[in-house]
Design a protein around this motif. Structure first.
Motif, PDB file in Angstrom:
ATOM      1  N   ILE A 188       0.824  -1.222   0.000  1.00  0.00           N
ATOM      2  CA  ILE A 188       0.000   0.000   0.000  1.00  0.00           C
ATOM      3  C   ILE A 188       0.853   1.266   0.000  1.00  0.00           C
ATOM      4  O   ILE A 188       0.946   1.967  -1.002  1.00  0.00           O
ATOM      5  CB  ILE A 188      -0.983   0.004   1.198  1.00  0.00           C
ATOM      6  N   ASP A 189       1.508   1.554   1.126  1.00  0.00           N
ATOM      7  CA  ASP A 189       2.247   2.822   1.254  1.00  0.00           C
ATOM      8  C   ASP A 189       3.445   2.852   0.313  1.00  0.00           C
ATOM      9  O   ASP A 189       4.305   1.964   0.346  1.00  0.00           O
ATOM     10  CB  ASP A 189       2.727   2.998   2.700  1.00  0.00           C
ATOM     11  N   GLY A 190       3.501   3.879  -0.517  1.00  0.00           N
ATOM     12  CA  GLY A 190       4.602   4.015  -1.454  1.00  0.00           C
ATOM     13  C   GLY A 190       4.386   3.288  -2.761  1.00  0.00           C
ATOM     14  O   GLY A 190       5.029   3.602  -3.763  1.00  0.00           O
ATOM     15  N   THR A 191       3.489   2.310  -2.763  1.00  0.00           N
ATOM     16  CA  THR A 191       3.203   1.534  -3.979  1.00  0.00           C
ATOM     17  C   THR A 191       1.875   1.961  -4.585  1.00  0.00           C
ATOM     18  O   THR A 191       1.800   2.313  -5.758  1.00  0.00           O
ATOM     19  CB  THR A 191       3.170   0.025  -3.652  1.00  0.00           C
ATOM     20  N   ILE A 192       0.817   1.925  -3.780  1.00  0.00           N
ATOM     21  CA  ILE A 192      -0.492   2.369  -4.245  1.00  0.00           C
ATOM     22  C   ILE A 192      -0.691   3.855  -3.988  1.00  0.00           C
ATOM     23  O   ILE A 192      -1.206   4.577  -4.840  1.00  0.00           O
ATOM     24  CB  ILE A 192      -1.614   1.566  -3.551  1.00  0.00           C
ATOM     25  N   LEU A 193      -0.256   4.307  -2.816  1.00  0.00           N
ATOM     26  CA  LEU A 193      -0.600   5.673  -2.400  1.00  0.00           C
ATOM     27  C   LEU A 193       0.421   6.260  -1.437  1.00  0.00           C
ATOM     28  O   LEU A 193       1.283   5.554  -0.913  1.00  0.00           O
ATOM     29  CB  LEU A 193      -1.986   5.657  -1.733  1.00  0.00           C
TER      30      LEU A 193
END
Length: 229
Positions: free
Chosen positions: A8-13
């Protein structure tokens, strides 16, 4: 069929520091200190690992930390929801929303999450993006403090969901840190790195991922590479 697992963090948003602020407040509320959180490197670590590192670093015994871990994460989830608020501070990275939607509509792919976030935190961060419904399963920091254990858990959940026993070589782990690459390697999955987080492309390249993207703005190209390997 491929099992495609997104961090999630850094990859999606990016939630622009909401997680760190909410966790610091929760640690202070529950343990009386946030430890050295301002200097702690959160990247790629599970939420329980972060709490144990910070609190043990501040002198608390592991047993004492563990006893109040649930209370800490309840406080964290409340604080994170308040920090995220109307979602205006949550920004998805280039191409990622289209990539997730298109993968989820592809018969060859089952899309899920593999994240160090506790499940409640993951849902709060994803809510403003509208992408949560596309992830049919997940493995979270609340499942295990060791990120290396999450790919096998995700594969078991995918098997239970679909009846298909995913072999490691049929699993793709997509993330923005060397920890994501490491956990993929530990399971035998394909390691896919994207330089949309806080690690530069050169550092990710040094960890030898199977695929490396600067971002997912070229959705057609990304789809082709992810599904052809």
């Amino acid at each position: 069929m491929r099992l495609v697992l997104f961090d999630i963090d850094g990859t999606i948003l990016t939630a622009r520091g909401a997680g760190r602020r909410a966790l610091a407040a929760a640690l202070n509320e529950v343990y009386g200190t946030a430890g050295d959180i301002e200097r702690y490197d959160l990247r790629g670590r599970t939420d329980p690992r972060i709490v144990f590192d910070l609190m043990e670093g501040a002198g608390l015994a592991r047993e004492a930390v563990h006893e109040r871990l649930d209370a800490c994460f309840e406080a964290y989830a409340r604080g994170l929801a308040a920090e995220v608020g109307d979602g205006s501070g949550v920004v998805t990275h280039p191409g990622i929303a289209d990539l997730v939607r298109r993968l989820s509509g592809t018969p060859e792919a089952l899309v899920g999450l593999l994240t160090g976030n506790i499940e409640a935190g993951a849902r709060i961060k994803l809510a403003p993006t509208g992408l949560q419904p596309y992830f049919r399963l997940g493995a979270y920091g609340s499942d295990h403090h060791d990120r290396r254990q999450l790919p096998s858990l995700a594969a078991r959940r995918a098997h239970a969901l679909t009846g298909h026993a995913f072999q490691p070589e049929q699993v793709l782990v997509i993330g923005d840190t060397p920890h994501d690459i490491d956990c993929a390697r530990h399971f035998g999955a394909m390691a896919v790195a994207v330089a949309t987080g806080l690690y530069p492309r050169e550092e990710l390249e040094a960890s030898s991922p199977d695929l490396l993207f600067s971002d997912f703005s070229d959705v057609d190209g990304a789809l082709s590479k992810l599904l052809s390997r």
